[in-house]
Design a protein around this motif. Sequence first.
Motif, PDB file in Angstrom:
ATOM      1  N   LEU A 214      -3.372  21.847   4.667  1.00  0.00           N
ATOM      2  CA  LEU A 214      -2.316  20.831   4.629  1.00  0.00           C
ATOM      3  C   LEU A 214      -2.045  20.222   6.003  1.00  0.00           C
ATOM      4  O   LEU A 214      -1.534  19.102   6.096  1.00  0.00           O
ATOM      5  N   ASN A 217      -4.899  15.817   8.072  1.00  0.00           N
ATOM      6  CA  ASN A 217      -4.449  14.584   7.412  1.00  0.00           C
ATOM      7  C   ASN A 217      -5.602  13.776   6.833  1.00  0.00           C
ATOM      8  O   ASN A 217      -5.430  12.614   6.468  1.00  0.00           O
ATOM      9  N   THR A 219      -7.821  15.135   4.345  1.00  0.00           N
ATOM     10  CA  THR A 219      -8.358  15.811   3.164  1.00  0.00           C
ATOM     11  C   THR A 219      -8.227  14.918   1.925  1.00  0.00           C
ATOM     12  O   THR A 219      -7.327  14.090   1.826  1.00  0.00           O
ATOM     13  N   TYR A 221      -8.133  16.483  -1.161  1.00  0.00           N
ATOM     14  CA  TYR A 221      -7.440  17.286  -2.178  1.00  0.00           C
ATOM     15  C   TYR A 221      -7.196  18.673  -1.613  1.00  0.00           C
ATOM     16  O   TYR A 221      -8.078  19.267  -0.979  1.00  0.00           O
ATOM     17  N   ALA A 247       6.428  16.448   4.063  1.00  0.00           N
ATOM     18  CA  ALA A 247       5.359  15.496   3.748  1.00  0.00           C
ATOM     19  C   ALA A 247       4.039  16.226   3.541  1.00  0.00           C
ATOM     20  O   ALA A 247       3.268  15.903   2.626  1.00  0.00           O
ATOM     21  N   GLU A 248       3.782  17.205   4.392  1.00  0.00           N
ATOM     22  CA  GLU A 248       2.545  17.986   4.246  1.00  0.00           C
ATOM     23  C   GLU A 248       2.574  18.787   2.953  1.00  0.00           C
ATOM     24  O   GLU A 248       1.588  18.815   2.200  1.00  0.00           O
ATOM     25  N   ASN A 250       4.120  18.171   0.223  1.00  0.00           N
ATOM     26  CA  ASN A 250       4.037  17.314  -0.951  1.00  0.00           C
ATOM     27  C   ASN A 250       2.608  16.917  -1.306  1.00  0.00           C
ATOM     28  O   ASN A 250       2.356  16.413  -2.401  1.00  0.00           O
ATOM     29  N   ARG A 251       1.667  17.166  -0.410  1.00  0.00           N
ATOM     30  CA  ARG A 251       0.263  16.881  -0.702  1.00  0.00           C
ATOM     31  C   ARG A 251      -0.401  18.027  -1.464  1.00  0.00           C
ATOM     32  O   ARG A 251      -1.533  17.884  -1.935  1.00  0.00           O
ATOM     33  N   LEU A 252       0.286  19.132  -1.607  1.00  0.00           N
ATOM     34  CA  LEU A 252      -0.283  20.288  -2.301  1.00  0.00           C
ATOM     35  C   LEU A 252      -0.255  20.088  -3.813  1.00  0.00           C
ATOM     36  O   LEU A 252       0.767  19.701  -4.384  1.00  0.00           O
ATOM     37  N   VAL A 253      -1.376  20.356  -4.457  1.00  0.00           N
ATOM     38  CA  VAL A 253      -1.467  20.347  -5.913  1.00  0.00           C
ATOM     39  C   VAL A 253      -1.438  21.795  -6.383  1.00  0.00           C
ATOM     40  O   VAL A 253      -2.323  22.587  -6.045  1.00  0.00           O
ATOM     41  N   ALA A 280      -9.668  12.897  -7.338  1.00  0.00           N
ATOM     42  CA  ALA A 280      -9.138  12.830  -5.972  1.00  0.00           C
ATOM     43  C   ALA A 280     -10.217  12.393  -4.985  1.00  0.00           C
ATOM     44  O   ALA A 280      -9.954  11.601  -4.075  1.00  0.00           O
ATOM     45  N   HIS A 284     -10.007   9.023  -2.765  1.00  0.00           N
ATOM     46  CA  HIS A 284     -10.050   9.120  -1.300  1.00  0.00           C
ATOM     47  C   HIS A 284     -11.168   8.256  -0.736  1.00  0.00           C
ATOM     48  O   HIS A 284     -10.985   7.560   0.276  1.00  0.00           O
TER      49      HIS A 284
END
Length: 298
Positions: A214, A217, A219, A221, A247-248, A250-253, A280, A284
């Motif tokens: 995470l 910046n 990645t 997915y 913010a970091e 919130n990128r986690l699935v 994803a 990207h």
Amino acid sequence: MNSKVQSLKDFLRQPGRVALVEVAATKGSTPREAGAFMLVSASETLGTIGGGQLEYMAIDKARQMLGGRAASRAAASEARIDVEEVCATLDVPLGPEIGQCCGGRVEVLIRLVDAALAAELIGKAEAEEAHLPHVYVFGGGHVGQALAASLALLPIHAVVVETRAEALEGMPKTVESRLMPMPEAAVREAPAGSAFAILTHDHALDFLIVAEALKRNDTAYVGMIGSKTKKATFKNWFLKSAEGSEAEFNRLVSPIGGNAVKDKRPPVIAALAVAEIMKALVSHAARASAAPEKAMAG
């Protein structure tokens, strides 16, 4: 690791001649795009141009050129066929006449493979393989094994990272296996645009790997297997102890594969996760290719 390039080389090195069957042009709805190809020998094939009667006709014509079976599976009158000594062109309407109702039209070029063409095919395959997106699977347990089996079929470079040697046994030949005492180091070494699926046997190790991913910046997915409780626990640790940001996080699935399908069997989780990862990666790549255009326009 047995790469797709190696499979291509092995096929081209087999005894006897080989023909290249390539989609040269398309119009309307077709099974594959221009550039898709397959190789045909007297007894084997490698790759596909979309299956169905179109592919059967192309294989038959290729084997005629190789000196093999001469009978066609579809009436030759349904397609225009131009034949030279080492090259043939099939112009095929994909209609009910051949039992294939895509509705479009495909032009297929068939060539006997010589040394120069073989070198060209290998060179292109090596260039494509060098630019394949990377997908890292951390954990070789039941879900990791199922995920690796699914990823092995796709045009990506799959890597399974483990701390236990026995968990890497039986991995598909086209999947890279890495035995690492500190698997989070693989995150730092990964190329930009990589995808990370974290599902080790240890929640604390999962947290370390996810945090490392995470904080990058670039990645495509970052996904972690687990429950709502595990995700909440990770968030608390990540924000308070790992110096992470909202913010970091919130990128986690998590959970990987989503929770719309209530089925915890490893192959089902893997199928859902692979679809999620591929979407994803495509998104990207599209954003990455659009960024230079926007910069030039600005």
